[in-house]
Design a protein around this motif. Structure first.
Motif, PDB file in Angstrom:
ATOM      1  N   THR A   9       0.865  -1.182   0.000  1.00  0.00           N
ATOM      2  CA  THR A   9       0.000   0.000   0.000  1.00  0.00           C
ATOM      3  C   THR A   9       0.900   1.230   0.000  1.00  0.00           C
ATOM      4  O   THR A   9       1.929   1.255   0.673  1.00  0.00           O
ATOM      5  N   LYS A  10       0.519   2.233  -0.791  1.00  0.00           N
ATOM      6  CA  LYS A  10       1.313   3.457  -0.852  1.00  0.00           C
ATOM      7  C   LYS A  10       0.403   4.675  -0.799  1.00  0.00           C
ATOM      8  O   LYS A  10      -0.548   4.799  -1.585  1.00  0.00           O
ATOM      9  N   PHE A  11       0.694   5.566   0.153  1.00  0.00           N
ATOM     10  CA  PHE A  11      -0.008   6.837   0.271  1.00  0.00           C
ATOM     11  C   PHE A  11       0.908   7.970  -0.161  1.00  0.00           C
ATOM     12  O   PHE A  11       2.101   7.982   0.164  1.00  0.00           O
ATOM     13  N   TYR A  12       0.358   8.922  -0.914  1.00  0.00           N
ATOM     14  CA  TYR A  12       0.997  10.212  -1.118  1.00  0.00           C
ATOM     15  C   TYR A  12       0.142  11.222  -0.362  1.00  0.00           C
ATOM     16  O   TYR A  12      -0.917  11.624  -0.834  1.00  0.00           O
ATOM     17  N   LYS A  13       0.588  11.565   0.845  1.00  0.00           N
ATOM     18  CA  LYS A  13      -0.218  12.371   1.775  1.00  0.00           C
ATOM     19  C   LYS A  13      -1.542  11.640   2.013  1.00  0.00           C
ATOM     20  O   LYS A  13      -1.551  10.540   2.522  1.00  0.00           O
ATOM     21  N   ASP A  14      -2.672  12.226   1.583  1.00  0.00           N
ATOM     22  CA  ASP A  14      -3.973  11.590   1.829  1.00  0.00           C
ATOM     23  C   ASP A  14      -4.434  10.717   0.659  1.00  0.00           C
ATOM     24  O   ASP A  14      -5.475  10.071   0.737  1.00  0.00           O
ATOM     25  N   GLN A  15      -3.662  10.723  -0.433  1.00  0.00           N
ATOM     26  CA  GLN A  15      -4.073   9.967  -1.629  1.00  0.00           C
ATOM     27  C   GLN A  15      -3.461   8.566  -1.600  1.00  0.00           C
ATOM     28  O   GLN A  15      -2.245   8.407  -1.445  1.00  0.00           O
ATOM     29  N   LYS A  16      -4.324   7.556  -1.773  1.00  0.00           N
ATOM     30  CA  LYS A  16      -3.852   6.172  -1.799  1.00  0.00           C
ATOM     31  C   LYS A  16      -3.559   5.777  -3.250  1.00  0.00           C
ATOM     32  O   LYS A  16      -4.464   5.603  -4.057  1.00  0.00           O
ATOM     33  N   ALA A  17      -2.271   5.617  -3.563  1.00  0.00           N
ATOM     34  CA  ALA A  17      -1.865   5.284  -4.928  1.00  0.00           C
ATOM     35  C   ALA A  17      -1.913   3.782  -5.179  1.00  0.00           C
ATOM     36  O   ALA A  17      -2.174   3.339  -6.300  1.00  0.00           O
ATOM     37  N   LEU A  18      -1.621   2.978  -4.147  1.00  0.00           N
ATOM     38  CA  LEU A  18      -1.672   1.517  -4.249  1.00  0.00           C
ATOM     39  C   LEU A  18      -2.403   0.972  -3.025  1.00  0.00           C
ATOM     40  O   LEU A  18      -2.196   1.457  -1.904  1.00  0.00           O
ATOM     41  N   ASN A  19      -3.238  -0.029  -3.252  1.00  0.00           N
ATOM     42  CA  ASN A  19      -4.046  -0.575  -2.173  1.00  0.00           C
ATOM     43  C   ASN A  19      -3.876  -2.089  -2.068  1.00  0.00           C
ATOM     44  O   ASN A  19      -4.454  -2.842  -2.846  1.00  0.00           O
ATOM     45  N   ASN A  20      -3.024  -2.538  -1.145  1.00  0.00           N
ATOM     46  CA  ASN A  20      -2.891  -3.960  -0.819  1.00  0.00           C
ATOM     47  C   ASN A  20      -2.567  -4.809  -2.056  1.00  0.00           C
ATOM     48  O   ASN A  20      -3.210  -5.819  -2.326  1.00  0.00           O
ATOM     49  N   THR A  43       4.398   3.846  -9.812  1.00  0.00           N
ATOM     50  CA  THR A  43       4.604   3.827  -8.357  1.00  0.00           C
ATOM     51  C   THR A  43       5.036   2.440  -7.898  1.00  0.00           C
ATOM     52  O   THR A  43       5.987   2.295  -7.116  1.00  0.00           O
ATOM     53  N   MET A  44       4.383   1.400  -8.403  1.00  0.00           N
ATOM     54  CA  MET A  44       4.730   0.031  -8.013  1.00  0.00           C
ATOM     55  C   MET A  44       6.147  -0.298  -8.456  1.00  0.00           C
ATOM     56  O   MET A  44       6.914  -0.916  -7.707  1.00  0.00           O
ATOM     57  N   MET A  45       6.525   0.115  -9.654  1.00  0.00           N
ATOM     58  CA  MET A  45       7.868  -0.179 -10.145  1.00  0.00           C
ATOM     59  C   MET A  45       8.932   0.546  -9.340  1.00  0.00           C
ATOM     60  O   MET A  45      10.010  -0.001  -9.075  1.00  0.00           O
ATOM     61  N   LYS A  46       8.657   1.779  -8.962  1.00  0.00           N
ATOM     62  CA  LYS A  46       9.614   2.538  -8.151  1.00  0.00           C
ATOM     63  C   LYS A  46       9.791   1.902  -6.770  1.00  0.00           C
ATOM     64  O   LYS A  46      10.880   1.939  -6.197  1.00  0.00           O
ATOM     65  N   ILE A  47       8.729   1.298  -6.245  1.00  0.00           N
ATOM     66  CA  ILE A  47       8.829   0.591  -4.959  1.00  0.00           C
ATOM     67  C   ILE A  47       9.663  -0.674  -5.118  1.00  0.00           C
ATOM     68  O   ILE A  47      10.517  -0.984  -4.282  1.00  0.00           O
ATOM     69  N   ILE A  48       9.437  -1.420  -6.207  1.00  0.00           N
ATOM     70  CA  ILE A  48      10.208  -2.652  -6.441  1.00  0.00           C
ATOM     71  C   ILE A  48      11.696  -2.348  -6.560  1.00  0.00           C
ATOM     72  O   ILE A  48      12.541  -3.084  -6.042  1.00  0.00           O
ATOM     73  N   THR A  49      12.027  -1.239  -7.218  1.00  0.00           N
ATOM     74  CA  THR A  49      13.441  -0.902  -7.426  1.00  0.00           C
ATOM     75  C   THR A  49      14.067  -0.224  -6.208  1.00  0.00           C
ATOM     76  O   THR A  49      15.282   0.005  -6.189  1.00  0.00           O
ATOM     77  N   THR A  53       9.727   4.180  -1.031  1.00  0.00           N
ATOM     78  CA  THR A  53       9.328   3.133  -0.087  1.00  0.00           C
ATOM     79  C   THR A  53       7.815   3.042   0.022  1.00  0.00           C
ATOM     80  O   THR A  53       7.105   4.040  -0.130  1.00  0.00           O
ATOM     81  N   ALA A  54       7.340   1.842   0.281  1.00  0.00           N
ATOM     82  CA  ALA A  54       5.909   1.607   0.459  1.00  0.00           C
ATOM     83  C   ALA A  54       5.470   2.088   1.834  1.00  0.00           C
ATOM     84  O   ALA A  54       6.258   2.119   2.782  1.00  0.00           O
ATOM     85  N   SER A  55       4.196   2.441   1.946  1.00  0.00           N
ATOM     86  CA  SER A  55       3.631   2.799   3.252  1.00  0.00           C
ATOM     87  C   SER A  55       3.397   1.543   4.076  1.00  0.00           C
ATOM     88  O   SER A  55       3.572   1.547   5.299  1.00  0.00           O
TER      89      SER A  55
END
Length: 298
Positions: A9-20, A43-49, A53-55
């Motif tokens: 899951t990834k949040f940008y402030k209050d916006q959820k970019a990825l959910n579970n 966003t998912m690719m940047k987390i994998i690399t 970082t993921a929330s």
């Protein structure tokens, strides 16, 4: 598994970019990461690399945790971001030698990579002189220099002309024979041409994870037909192997069959036997495009 994504899951402030988000990819797979713009692919690719970082959740690359053992994980990753960052004033070979020095890779490996990605004729040109297709090759070469197990490609074919597309597709397929490739795109034809499997993401959530061979094997045969007169559904249902019939407009029907046999002759025979003419007949077999439209409507 080469890539394991667990409950990200990834949040940008209050916006959820990825959910579970969860999925895994094994060695030798070329997986298309498909979705509309803003779905969460980059966003998912940047987390994998390890770029961001993921929330919540974790990612493993070659069994290394990207968050807690980032450098070890990144040694196994080759990454071509969406906006391919290159030093335009450097010569192709000079740029790759510079990258090789960072990884402490012998110069001979640079020559091998230049040949592998088809850059030999352009090796002594400045990067700014290259077409976009050749610039993408330079980016791929840089991503492959340290011989990673996992290759992450974010929109690598955007903006290429048809000839460049064919070349880059062939190159990615060749690379994917002995590496894990995660290929992000919003172009379905690219997934069909390159990938073994597709993961569909929409609004930060996985909506489908399909093996393309199985998807094509299990295609429903769908025929759209227009007759010259209205006809009752009970008569339509006498056509053999008919799974369902939908009256989409006036004299037009959408017919779905549960057989791989071409049923167009049967539809023509039905029309002839009932004194009808077929004004229009099209096959609309379920494929990746129809799956996308079904799961990600406008």
């Amino acid at each position: 598994m080469s890539i394991e994504v667990k409950n990200i899951t990834k949040f940008y402030k209050d916006q959820k970019a990825l959910n579970n988000v969860s999925f895994s990819i094994k060695k030798g797979e070329i997986v298309g990461f498909l979705g509309p713009n803003g779905a969460g692919k980059s966003t998912m690719m940047k987390i994998i690399t390890g770029f961001i970082t993921a929330s919540e959740g974790e990612v493993l690359v070659s069994n290394y945790n990207v968050k807690t053992d980032k450098l070890a994980a990144q040694k196994h990753i080759g990454y071509l971001p969406e906006h391919n960052p290159l030093y335009l004033e450097m010569y192709v070979k000079e740029y790759l030698l510079f990258n090789a020095s960072i990884y402490k890779i012998p110069k001979v490996e640079v020559e091998k990579i230049i040949k592998k990605v088809g850059l030999t004729p352009e090796a002594h040109k400045k990067i700014k002189q290259l077409s976009k297709g050749y610039r993408q090759r330079v980016g791929l070469a840089a991503a492959l220099l340290h011989n990673p197990n996992v290759l992450i490609l974010d929109e690598p074919t955007t903006g290429l002309d048809p000839n460049q597309l064919i070349d880059i597709r062939a190159l990615i397929k060749e690379i994917g024979k002995n590496k894990t490739v995660l290929f992000s795109t919003h172009i379905m034809q690219e997934v069909d041409a390159i990938c073994d499997r597709v993961i569909l993401i929409n609004k930060g959530e996985i909506v489908a994870d399909e093996n393309l061979i199985e998807l094509k094997k299990n295609q429903a045969q769908v025929i759209e037909v227009e007759f010259d007169y209205k006809i009752e559904k009970q008569f339509i249902e006498t056509i053999p192997h008919l799974k369902c019939a939908e009256n989409i407009y006036d004299t037009s029907w959408l017919l779905t069959f549960n057989t791989s046999k071409d049923m167009r002759p049967a539809v023509f025979d039905f029309a002839h036997d009932n004194g009808l003419k077929t004004l229009q007949l099209n096959t609309k077999n379920k494929n990746l495009e129809s799956l996308f439209q079904e799961l990600i409507p406008n």
